[in-house]
Design a protein around this motif. Structure first.
Motif, PDB file in Angstrom:
ATOM      1  N   ILE A 290     -27.334 105.745  85.618  1.00  0.00           N
ATOM      2  CA  ILE A 290     -26.165 105.235  84.903  1.00  0.00           C
ATOM      3  C   ILE A 290     -26.546 104.179  83.859  1.00  0.00           C
ATOM      4  O   ILE A 290     -25.972 104.164  82.753  1.00  0.00           O
ATOM      5  N   PRO A 291     -27.525 103.289  84.130  1.00  0.00           N
ATOM      6  CA  PRO A 291     -27.905 102.310  83.093  1.00  0.00           C
ATOM      7  C   PRO A 291     -28.347 102.959  81.780  1.00  0.00           C
ATOM      8  O   PRO A 291     -28.293 102.305  80.726  1.00  0.00           O
ATOM      9  N   LEU A 292     -28.756 104.225  81.816  1.00  0.00           N
ATOM     10  CA  LEU A 292     -29.186 104.893  80.590  1.00  0.00           C
ATOM     11  C   LEU A 292     -28.030 105.043  79.603  1.00  0.00           C
ATOM     12  O   LEU A 292     -28.241 105.032  78.389  1.00  0.00           O
ATOM     13  N   VAL A 293     -26.806 105.197  80.119  1.00  0.00           N
ATOM     14  CA  VAL A 293     -25.675 105.458  79.221  1.00  0.00           C
ATOM     15  C   VAL A 293     -24.883 104.193  78.872  1.00  0.00           C
ATOM     16  O   VAL A 293     -24.074 104.211  77.945  1.00  0.00           O
ATOM     17  N   THR A 294     -25.102 103.105  79.594  1.00  0.00           N
ATOM     18  CA  THR A 294     -24.300 101.906  79.344  1.00  0.00           C
ATOM     19  C   THR A 294     -24.669 101.192  78.047  1.00  0.00           C
ATOM     20  O   THR A 294     -23.994 100.246  77.650  1.00  0.00           O
ATOM     21  N   GLY A 295     -25.718 101.664  77.393  1.00  0.00           N
ATOM     22  CA  GLY A 295     -26.075 101.104  76.091  1.00  0.00           C
ATOM     23  C   GLY A 295     -25.593 101.958  74.929  1.00  0.00           C
ATOM     24  O   GLY A 295     -25.851 101.626  73.766  1.00  0.00           O
ATOM     25  N   MET A 296     -24.862 103.045  75.224  1.00  0.00           N
ATOM     26  CA  MET A 296     -24.376 103.951  74.175  1.00  0.00           C
ATOM     27  C   MET A 296     -23.127 103.361  73.510  1.00  0.00           C
ATOM     28  O   MET A 296     -22.054 103.328  74.113  1.00  0.00           O
ATOM     29  N   LYS A 297     -23.251 102.921  72.291  1.00  0.00           N
ATOM     30  CA  LYS A 297     -22.138 102.275  71.593  1.00  0.00           C
ATOM     31  C   LYS A 297     -21.040 103.264  71.199  1.00  0.00           C
ATOM     32  O   LYS A 297     -19.904 102.870  70.935  1.00  0.00           O
ATOM     33  N   SER A 298     -21.357 104.566  71.179  1.00  0.00           N
ATOM     34  CA  SER A 298     -20.369 105.574  70.779  1.00  0.00           C
ATOM     35  C   SER A 298     -19.553 106.102  71.956  1.00  0.00           C
ATOM     36  O   SER A 298     -18.533 106.773  71.752  1.00  0.00           O
ATOM     37  N   LEU A 299     -19.962 105.793  73.179  1.00  0.00           N
ATOM     38  CA  LEU A 299     -19.325 106.374  74.359  1.00  0.00           C
ATOM     39  C   LEU A 299     -17.902 105.841  74.540  1.00  0.00           C
ATOM     40  O   LEU A 299     -17.667 104.642  74.522  1.00  0.00           O
ATOM     41  N   ARG A 300     -16.948 106.763  74.708  1.00  0.00           N
ATOM     42  CA  ARG A 300     -15.546 106.390  74.884  1.00  0.00           C
ATOM     43  C   ARG A 300     -14.940 106.937  76.171  1.00  0.00           C
ATOM     44  O   ARG A 300     -13.894 106.458  76.622  1.00  0.00           O
ATOM     45  N   SER A 301     -15.558 107.952  76.753  1.00  0.00           N
ATOM     46  CA  SER A 301     -15.012 108.597  77.942  1.00  0.00           C
ATOM     47  C   SER A 301     -16.118 108.825  78.962  1.00  0.00           C
ATOM     48  O   SER A 301     -17.235 109.213  78.595  1.00  0.00           O
ATOM     49  N   PHE A 302     -15.784 108.580  80.247  1.00  0.00           N
ATOM     50  CA  PHE A 302     -16.811 108.729  81.284  1.00  0.00           C
ATOM     51  C   PHE A 302     -16.167 109.205  82.575  1.00  0.00           C
ATOM     52  O   PHE A 302     -15.027 108.860  82.891  1.00  0.00           O
ATOM     53  N   ARG A 303     -16.913 110.023  83.303  1.00  0.00           N
ATOM     54  CA  ARG A 303     -16.470 110.544  84.600  1.00  0.00           C
ATOM     55  C   ARG A 303     -17.385 109.970  85.679  1.00  0.00           C
ATOM     56  O   ARG A 303     -18.600 110.129  85.614  1.00  0.00           O
ATOM     57  N   LEU A 304     -16.792 109.302  86.681  1.00  0.00           N
ATOM     58  CA  LEU A 304     -17.594 108.630  87.705  1.00  0.00           C
ATOM     59  C   LEU A 304     -17.076 108.957  89.096  1.00  0.00           C
ATOM     60  O   LEU A 304     -15.879 108.819  89.380  1.00  0.00           O
ATOM     61  N   GLU A 305     -17.975 109.392  89.953  1.00  0.00           N
ATOM     62  CA  GLU A 305     -17.645 109.554  91.367  1.00  0.00           C
ATOM     63  C   GLU A 305     -18.195 108.346  92.110  1.00  0.00           C
ATOM     64  O   GLU A 305     -19.411 108.146  92.186  1.00  0.00           O
ATOM     65  N   ILE A 306     -17.300 107.538  92.655  1.00  0.00           N
ATOM     66  CA  ILE A 306     -17.707 106.317  93.337  1.00  0.00           C
ATOM     67  C   ILE A 306     -18.201 106.652  94.738  1.00  0.00           C
ATOM     68  O   ILE A 306     -17.534 107.338  95.504  1.00  0.00           O
ATOM     69  N   SER A 307     -19.395 106.172  95.058  1.00  0.00           N
ATOM     70  CA  SER A 307     -19.995 106.438  96.369  1.00  0.00           C
ATOM     71  C   SER A 307     -20.644 105.165  96.877  1.00  0.00           C
ATOM     72  O   SER A 307     -20.516 104.095  96.276  1.00  0.00           O
TER      73      SER A 307
END
Length: 235
Positions: free
Chosen positions: A82-99
């Motif tokens: 997940i840390p790989l995508v948290t630096g994406m400035k263009s990201l607006r939508s995300f799908r997360l399964e909490i575990s």
């Protein structure tokens, strides 16, 4: 099928590409995906049935994260990645399964840019408190989580425009909150089986008659995403 360099060279002929999907694909070794050739690419989709819930491979996700235009990623992501995508400035939508290994707090670096969240899985005690820190959020879809009326009340100060509650524990007790939620205009409360939904027929009728809101109870409409919202709603 196996994706080769030849396949990707062919895709370079489509500089206007907006949606890229890999479904049950294998890849040639050391393959470089030319994301820089697709400046209008906004959606990346990954699906694999070879292994149940197989996540996006680490090497591929690293390349996805290098894109300057991708706004939505659809596909399972390993908690450690997940840390790989948290630096994406263009990201607006995300799908997360909490575990037990993945928490919503892992996405807090995106709190000021995510407009849309799809949540499923476990329901930690501090879920509403953490969710309320996502100030830019306008669309929230919750699937198969034991959230209840108290949860809905706890997030009512968020400027959500669209709220979906699918297979949750909400009852008629959430109706006053939904009706008085000024920014909310699309609401869906449903279960896979009608009899599992805890909204009574009387409650459903009351919700359906709410002025200024599109409401679906016991049915699921075609999803409207953040890109369908007005400039005013996105402020």
């Amino acid at each position: 099928m196996t994706i080769t360099r030849q396949h990707l060279d062919y895709l370079k002929c489509f500089p206007e590409l907006e949606d890229l999907s890999f479904l049950d694909c294998e890849f040639e070794k050391d393959l470089k995906i030319p994301f820089d050739h697709w400046p209008k690419l906004t959606d990346f989709n990954w699906s694999s049935s070879a292994e149940q819930d197989a996540p996006i491979p680490n090497w591929l996700l690293k390349q996805v994260a290098s894109s300057k235009s991708i706004a939505r990623i659809s596909g399972d992501i390993s908690p450690k990645d997940i840390p790989l995508v948290t630096g994406m400035k263009s990201l607006r939508s995300f799908r997360l399964e909490i575990s037990d290994e993945t928490t919503l707090r892992a996405l807090l670096p995106l709190r000021d840019q995510l407009l849309e969240l799809y949540l499923s899985g476990n329901c930690p005690e501090n879920l509403a408190e953490t969710l309320s820190q996502f100030h830019a959020l306008r669309v929230l879809h919750i699937y198969d989580m034991p959230v209840d009326d108290a949860f809905v009340g706890a997030i009512q100060k968020m400027d959500l425009a669209i709220l979906w509650l699918i297979k949750t524990d909400v009852t008629d007790g959430c109706i006053p909150t939904i009706k008085n939620w000024k920014t909310l205009h699309d609401v869906c409360i449903s279960s896979l089986k009608r009899e599992d939904c805890k909204i009574t027929p009387e409650g459903a009728q009351e919700l359906l008659q709410t002025p200024g809101k599109k409401v679906w109870v016991h049915e699921v409409p075609f999803a409207r995403g953040w890109e369908n919202l007005s400039d005013e709603e996105l402020k």
